[in-house]
Design a protein around this motif. Structure first.
Motif, PDB file in Angstrom:
ATOM      1  N   UNK A  75       3.133  19.579 -15.072  1.00 21.76           N
ATOM      2  CA  UNK A  75       3.685  20.482 -16.208  1.00 21.76           C
ATOM      3  C   UNK A  75       3.226  19.919 -17.742  1.00 21.76           C
ATOM      4  N   UNK A  76       2.464  18.539 -17.325  1.00 21.85           N
ATOM      5  CA  UNK A  76       1.916  18.053 -18.863  1.00 21.85           C
ATOM      6  C   UNK A  76       0.734  18.122 -19.044  1.00 21.85           C
ATOM      7  N   UNK A  95      -4.482  11.723 -15.443  1.00 17.97           N
ATOM      8  CA  UNK A  95      -4.604  13.056 -16.310  1.00 17.97           C
ATOM      9  C   UNK A  95      -5.759  13.151 -17.078  1.00 17.97           C
ATOM     10  N   UNK A  96      -6.048  14.291 -17.740  1.00 20.01           N
ATOM     11  CA  UNK A  96      -7.159  14.685 -18.346  1.00 20.01           C
ATOM     12  C   UNK A  96      -7.268  13.753 -19.819  1.00 20.01           C
ATOM     13  N   UNK A  97      -5.966  13.763 -20.212  1.00 23.21           N
ATOM     14  CA  UNK A  97      -6.038  13.203 -21.571  1.00 23.21           C
ATOM     15  C   UNK A  97      -4.911  12.162 -21.538  1.00 23.21           C
ATOM     16  N   UNK A  98      -5.224  10.912 -22.619  1.00 26.48           N
ATOM     17  CA  UNK A  98      -4.158  10.197 -22.725  1.00 26.48           C
ATOM     18  C   UNK A  98      -2.729  10.957 -23.378  1.00 26.48           C
ATOM     19  N   UNK A  99      -2.772  11.866 -24.237  1.00 23.94           N
ATOM     20  CA  UNK A  99      -1.768  12.375 -24.831  1.00 23.94           C
ATOM     21  C   UNK A  99      -1.013  13.019 -23.687  1.00 23.94           C
ATOM     22  N   UNK A 100      -1.361  13.610 -22.773  1.00 23.05           N
ATOM     23  CA  UNK A 100      -0.909  14.210 -21.625  1.00 23.05           C
ATOM     24  C   UNK A 100      -0.116  13.265 -20.834  1.00 23.05           C
ATOM     25  N   UNK A 101      -0.619  11.944 -20.498  1.00 18.67           N
ATOM     26  CA  UNK A 101      -0.215  10.892 -19.918  1.00 18.67           C
ATOM     27  C   UNK A 101       1.142  10.433 -20.746  1.00 18.67           C
ATOM     28  N   UNK A 102       0.856  10.275 -21.766  1.00 15.04           N
ATOM     29  CA  UNK A 102       2.087   9.753 -22.752  1.00 15.04           C
ATOM     30  C   UNK A 102       3.402  10.698 -22.793  1.00 15.04           C
ATOM     31  N   UNK A 103       3.041  12.043 -22.981  1.00 16.22           N
ATOM     32  CA  UNK A 103       4.206  12.909 -22.885  1.00 16.22           C
ATOM     33  C   UNK A 103       4.721  13.003 -21.463  1.00 16.22           C
ATOM     34  N   UNK A 104       4.077  12.677 -20.267  1.00 11.31           N
ATOM     35  CA  UNK A 104       4.659  12.642 -19.174  1.00 11.31           C
ATOM     36  C   UNK A 104       5.456  11.160 -18.950  1.00 11.31           C
TER      37      UNK A 104
END
Length: 518
Positions: A75-76, A95-104
């Protein structure tokens, strides 16, 4: 380093490279202490890791599959790699980006993630990427499949087979026999009994209300489908038909009454879409009679008033059992108002039976709707709106019915009976008009437009009703159009004046509020 043999996904490297998987990560745990599955028998002093696109997942159930772990991240954003440590009940997800991981991580800080009904723990890894060999065909096929489906492509046969091992976390829901409106919040309340609901998109297709709903875990989707398929939301209507979607992730752009991404509360409401003031699930959570039963999988019928408030997308008053269908409307412009204008405006939200302007208080009126559901719906949408230049107040009346004047008594036309009016919008059970109930807005939906009527004709007609036409757009068949006024107050006035307007040849214009902008 006795845990090296437990690495399940093709990693054939020396111990110096594998040591990355047993080095400490944030949250007081490391991959190497996984044998105790998170016990504090080993007292490690660990500094919290900074954000990374690699996430460390602990306390996985023994039977957890890679697909289920991947589903936590989907989902992220895009999942680019996975490493599972089967014997240690742990995994690393890239994850493909650090931003996606932070959101998750931020999301799962507030909502505990589950796999197969077991809570799992997610934190940042000390590592910036996963260095696994690309030789493991099964993992690569699975990631390829997920990537292809996420980008709208077609995965290969191998990838499809790998992905089919676990069902999608996304359900496709169709509502049959939709007599009462069903909203996104009602769906969220029902389905969240089975797991974390991440995203919902609602739409109408083939004149049927449908939804796509994404859980955090495919197992939750399976449980919800088994328990809810074929159930009625309300008494004897609004039947749920549920299938698995081919999608594995929903892309939600706006948070409003049609779509919601619960993982991204910062999303905009979108052009002209009302954002919800209050979730019905929260508002009625203390009322065991009003929304859905407390037993997972059991659907109790909604009280009519709660259903109406849910349909309104906001909550005004929680209607009590036995509440009447009569409204008291006050602060009316007594110089301008008439029973017919109140019938037309309130008729957008239900079938008005009778209207009585009070003889000794002509700025107030009683309006009898066909039931308490419609009264609640009208109140939710019209309280606080402007009619003839004044902000009207709408409340539930203590009266059960509106009395007609006694025979032979003239009340100056202040009372009118509309019970047999041909203009009722909701006479037919399950009418598609139930799906097109929207708050007053500057944009109006016009239908039943004669073929020879031009855009200029309609612009002129609506400008003469008072106000400015900002934009206009015909639908393809030219029988329908969208027309946008400057503000909702002007649109309300135009609807009162021009709904059922005779366009010639006995064709009467139909006017309603639209959720769209032009």
């Amino acid at each position: 380093m006795d845990g090296i043999g437990d690495v399940a996904v093709g990693v054939k490297r020396g111990s110096d490279e594998l040591s990355m998987y047993s080095s400490p990560t944030s949250g007081g745990s490391s991959a190497s202490d996984g044998a105790s599955n998170g016990s504090d028998s080993k007292k490690l002093r660990v500094e919290e890791a900074p954000p990374s696109r690699v996430l460390h997942i602990r306390k996985l159930p023994n039977e957890a599959s890679e697909t289920e772990v991947i589903a936590l991240g989907l989902p992220f954003g895009k999942v680019t790699n996975i490493l599972t440590l089967k014997g240690k009940n742990q995994a690393f997800l890239e994850m493909s980006t650090e931003e996606a991981a932070i959101t998750m991580v931020n999301y799962y800080t507030t909502v505990n993630p589950h796999i197969r009904n077991v809570p799992v723990f997610i934190q940042y890894s000390n590592h910036k990427e996963l260095k696994t060999d690309a030789g493991n065909q099964r993992t690569q096929a699975m990631l390829q499949a997920v990537s292809a489906v996420q980008s709208g492509g077609s995965p290969s046969a191998d990838a499809q087979e790998a992905l089919a091992a676990a069902s999608s976390p996304v359900l496709r829901i169709i509502i049959d026999n939709m007599f009462y409106p069903v909203t996104l919040d009602v769906l969220q309340q029902i389905f969240s009994k089975f797991g974390t609901v991440m995203k919902i998109i609602t739409f109408t297709k083939n004149n049927q209300f449908q939804a796509l709903l994404q859980f955090s875990d495919p197992v939750n989707a399976q449980q919800a489908k088994l328990a809810l398929d074929g159930q009625n939301i309300y008494n004897s209507c609004c039947t749920l038909r549920i299938d698995f979607s081919k999608l594995v992730n929903l892309n939600v752009k706006y948070n409003n009454d049609k779509s919601r991404d619960y993982t991204r509360p910062e999303l905009p409401a979108g052009d002209g879409q009302p954002s919800l003031e209050c979730t019905v699930a929260h508002a009625f959570s203390k009322d065991s009679n009003s929304l859905l039963g407390k037993i997972p999988g059991a659907l109790n019928p909604l009280s009519a008033a709660a259903a109406a408030a849910a349909a309104a997308g906001r909550v005004a008053l929680a209607g009590q059992p036995g509440s009447s269908g009569v409204l008291l409307v006050s602060n009316l412009n007594e110089e301008m108002v008439a029973p017919q204008s109140l019938f037309t405006l309130f008729g957008v939200y239900g079938d008005v039976q009778r209207v009585k302007i009070l003889y000794n208080k002509k700025d107030s009126a009683l309006i009898q709707m066909s039931d308490a559901n419609q009264a609640q719906l009208a109140m939710s949408h019209l309280n606080g709106q402007k009619m003839y230049g004044k902000i009207i107040r709408v409340t539930l009346s203590k009266h059960q019915t509106v009395a007609l004047p006694r025979d032979g008594l003239d009340d100056q036309g202040l009372t009118k009976d509309f019970a047999n009016s041909p203009l009722h919008r909701f006479k037919k059970p399950g009418s598609k008009n139930f799906q097109n109930i929207f708050p007053p807005s500057a944009t109006l939906h016009l239908s039943n437009v004669p073929q020879d009527v031009t855009e200029e004709d309609l612009r002129l007609l609506f400008q003469n009703a008072g106000g400015t036409v900002k934009a206009f757009k015909f639908f393809q068949d030219r029988k329908m159009a969208l027309l946008q006024m400057t503000m909702a107050e002007e649109a309300i006035q135009a609807l009162i004046d021009l709904h059922n307007y005779n366009m010639g040849g006995n064709q009467h214009l139909r006017v309603s509020f639209s959720k769209s902008t032009i």
